[in-house]
Design an enzyme around this catalytic site. Sequence first.
Site, PDB file in Angstrom:
ATOM      1  N   GLY A  57       0.831  -1.196   0.000  1.00 36.39           N
ATOM      2  CA  GLY A  57       0.000   0.000   0.000  1.00 36.39           C
ATOM      3  C   GLY A  57       0.865   1.246   0.000  1.00 36.39           C
ATOM      4  O   GLY A  57       1.998   1.211   0.489  1.00 36.39           O
ATOM      5  N   GLN A  62       2.746  10.020   1.357  1.00 26.59           N
ATOM      6  CA  GLN A  62       4.051   9.356   1.456  1.00 26.59           C
ATOM      7  C   GLN A  62       4.981   9.718   0.302  1.00 26.59           C
ATOM      8  O   GLN A  62       6.185   9.527   0.393  1.00 26.59           O
ATOM      9  CB  GLN A  62       3.872   7.831   1.493  1.00 26.59           C
ATOM     10  CG  GLN A  62       3.226   7.314   2.762  1.00 26.59           C
ATOM     11  CD  GLN A  62       3.116   5.808   2.740  1.00 26.59           C
ATOM     12  OE1 GLN A  62       2.174   5.262   2.176  1.00 26.59           O
ATOM     13  NE2 GLN A  62       4.080   5.123   3.318  1.00 26.59           N
ATOM     14  N   CYS A 118       5.584  -0.115   7.261  1.00 17.43           N
ATOM     15  CA  CYS A 118       5.252   1.052   6.449  1.00 17.43           C
ATOM     16  C   CYS A 118       6.490   1.500   5.680  1.00 17.43           C
ATOM     17  O   CYS A 118       7.587   1.558   6.241  1.00 17.43           O
ATOM     18  CB  CYS A 118       4.769   2.174   7.367  1.00 17.43           C
ATOM     19  SG  CYS A 118       4.302   3.675   6.498  1.00 17.43           S
ATOM     20  N   LEU A 119       6.304   1.829   4.415  1.00 18.37           N
ATOM     21  CA  LEU A 119       7.434   2.275   3.589  1.00 18.37           C
ATOM     22  C   LEU A 119       8.028   3.584   4.110  1.00 18.37           C
ATOM     23  O   LEU A 119       9.173   3.903   3.796  1.00 18.37           O
ATOM     24  CB  LEU A 119       6.991   2.435   2.128  1.00 18.37           C
ATOM     25  CG  LEU A 119       6.573   1.136   1.419  1.00 18.37           C
ATOM     26  CD1 LEU A 119       6.026   1.439   0.028  1.00 18.37           C
ATOM     27  CD2 LEU A 119       7.724   0.148   1.346  1.00 18.37           C
ATOM     28  N   HIS A 160      -4.796   1.392   7.565  1.00 18.11           N
ATOM     29  CA  HIS A 160      -3.422   1.902   7.643  1.00 18.11           C
ATOM     30  C   HIS A 160      -3.224   3.037   6.626  1.00 18.11           C
ATOM     31  O   HIS A 160      -2.700   4.099   6.962  1.00 18.11           O
ATOM     32  CB  HIS A 160      -2.442   0.746   7.369  1.00 18.11           C
ATOM     33  CG  HIS A 160      -0.999   1.159   7.310  1.00 18.11           C
ATOM     34  ND1 HIS A 160      -0.051   0.703   8.195  1.00 18.11           N
ATOM     35  CD2 HIS A 160      -0.336   1.989   6.460  1.00 18.11           C
ATOM     36  CE1 HIS A 160       1.120   1.254   7.909  1.00 18.11           C
ATOM     37  NE2 HIS A 160       0.983   2.024   6.844  1.00 18.11           N
ATOM     38  N   GLU A 161      -3.677   2.802   5.397  1.00 15.80           N
ATOM     39  CA  GLU A 161      -3.502   3.816   4.340  1.00 15.80           C
ATOM     40  C   GLU A 161      -4.365   5.044   4.606  1.00 15.80           C
ATOM     41  O   GLU A 161      -3.926   6.174   4.403  1.00 15.80           O
ATOM     42  CB  GLU A 161      -3.820   3.227   2.966  1.00 15.80           C
ATOM     43  CG  GLU A 161      -2.909   2.084   2.525  1.00 15.80           C
ATOM     44  CD  GLU A 161      -1.423   2.367   2.686  1.00 15.80           C
ATOM     45  OE1 GLU A 161      -1.005   3.540   2.543  1.00 15.80           O
ATOM     46  OE2 GLU A 161      -0.671   1.427   3.005  1.00 15.80           O
ATOM     47  N   HIS A 164      -2.876   7.532   6.870  1.00 14.32           N
ATOM     48  CA  HIS A 164      -1.907   8.448   6.252  1.00 14.32           C
ATOM     49  C   HIS A 164      -2.594   9.734   5.771  1.00 14.32           C
ATOM     50  O   HIS A 164      -2.006  10.810   5.797  1.00 14.32           O
ATOM     51  CB  HIS A 164      -1.217   7.793   5.052  1.00 14.32           C
ATOM     52  CG  HIS A 164      -0.080   6.885   5.431  1.00 14.32           C
ATOM     53  ND1 HIS A 164       1.016   7.321   6.136  1.00 14.32           N
ATOM     54  CD2 HIS A 164       0.136   5.565   5.189  1.00 14.32           C
ATOM     55  CE1 HIS A 164       1.862   6.304   6.311  1.00 14.32           C
ATOM     56  NE2 HIS A 164       1.352   5.229   5.751  1.00 14.32           N
TER      57      HIS A 164
HETATM   58 ZN    ZN Z   1       2.223   3.365   5.711  1.00 14.58          ZN
END
Ligand code: ZN
Length: 193
Positions: A57, A62, A118-119, A160-161, A164
Site C-alpha cells: 500500500g 508518502q 510502512c514504507l 493503515h492507508e 496516512h
Molecule cells: Zn504506511
Amino acid sequence: MENFLENYKLEGNILPIFKYPAPVLKQVAKPVTEFNDELRTLIKDMLYTMYNAPGIGLAAPQVGHSIRLFVLDIWFDREEVTRPNGKTDYELSNFDPMVFINPVFKNKEGSIIHEEGCLSVPGVYEDVKRAEKVTVEYQDMYGNHLSLDADELFAICLQHENDHLDGIVFIERLSPLKKQLVEKKFLKSQKKN
Ligand code: ZN
C-alpha cells in the site's frame, strides 16, 4: 484497470518516499476534486513505486502529495530470485491494483491485531489493533462513487492507508511508551544511513 497497468514495469517513475517524521506525513490531506490525467499519472507512478519497493500500500502523502488518495494491492505474488550478478531481487506477478480516492469509512466492526510495517518507517514492524471489518465509500480515478466491504488484511491495509490521509503513521497507534521506544530506535537507525 488491468490495461491501465499492463506495462507497469515499462512505464512509470519511482517517486521518492518521505520517511517519518517528514511534515507531509503529519498533515491532514485535502480531498481530490479534479479527476484528470495529472491525477492518473500520479496514481500510475504511485503504483509503480509501491510495487518496486515492494509494498502492499502507498498513500499520496508518502510521496509528498497531501491529497486523499491511496493505492494498494495485497494480492500480488512476489518471488525471490537471484540475478546473474548474485544479487537478490523480486519477481512480481498477478497484479490486482486498487485505487481509493476520498475514502470514508461507513462502518467498522470487530477488532484484529496484526503486525504492520510502512514504507515511510522502514525496518519497523509492530502489532497494531484495527477493526476487523470495514465498509468504505470512495471514488475511483475517474471520479465514480463506489463502495466495498473488506475484512482481515484488506481491512487492515485500508485503515493503515487511510490513516496516512489523516496525518497518522502506524507507530502513532501504539501505546505512548511503545511509540516512544520505536520512534527513538527508528530515528537512530536513520541517522546511521
Ligand atoms: Zn504506511
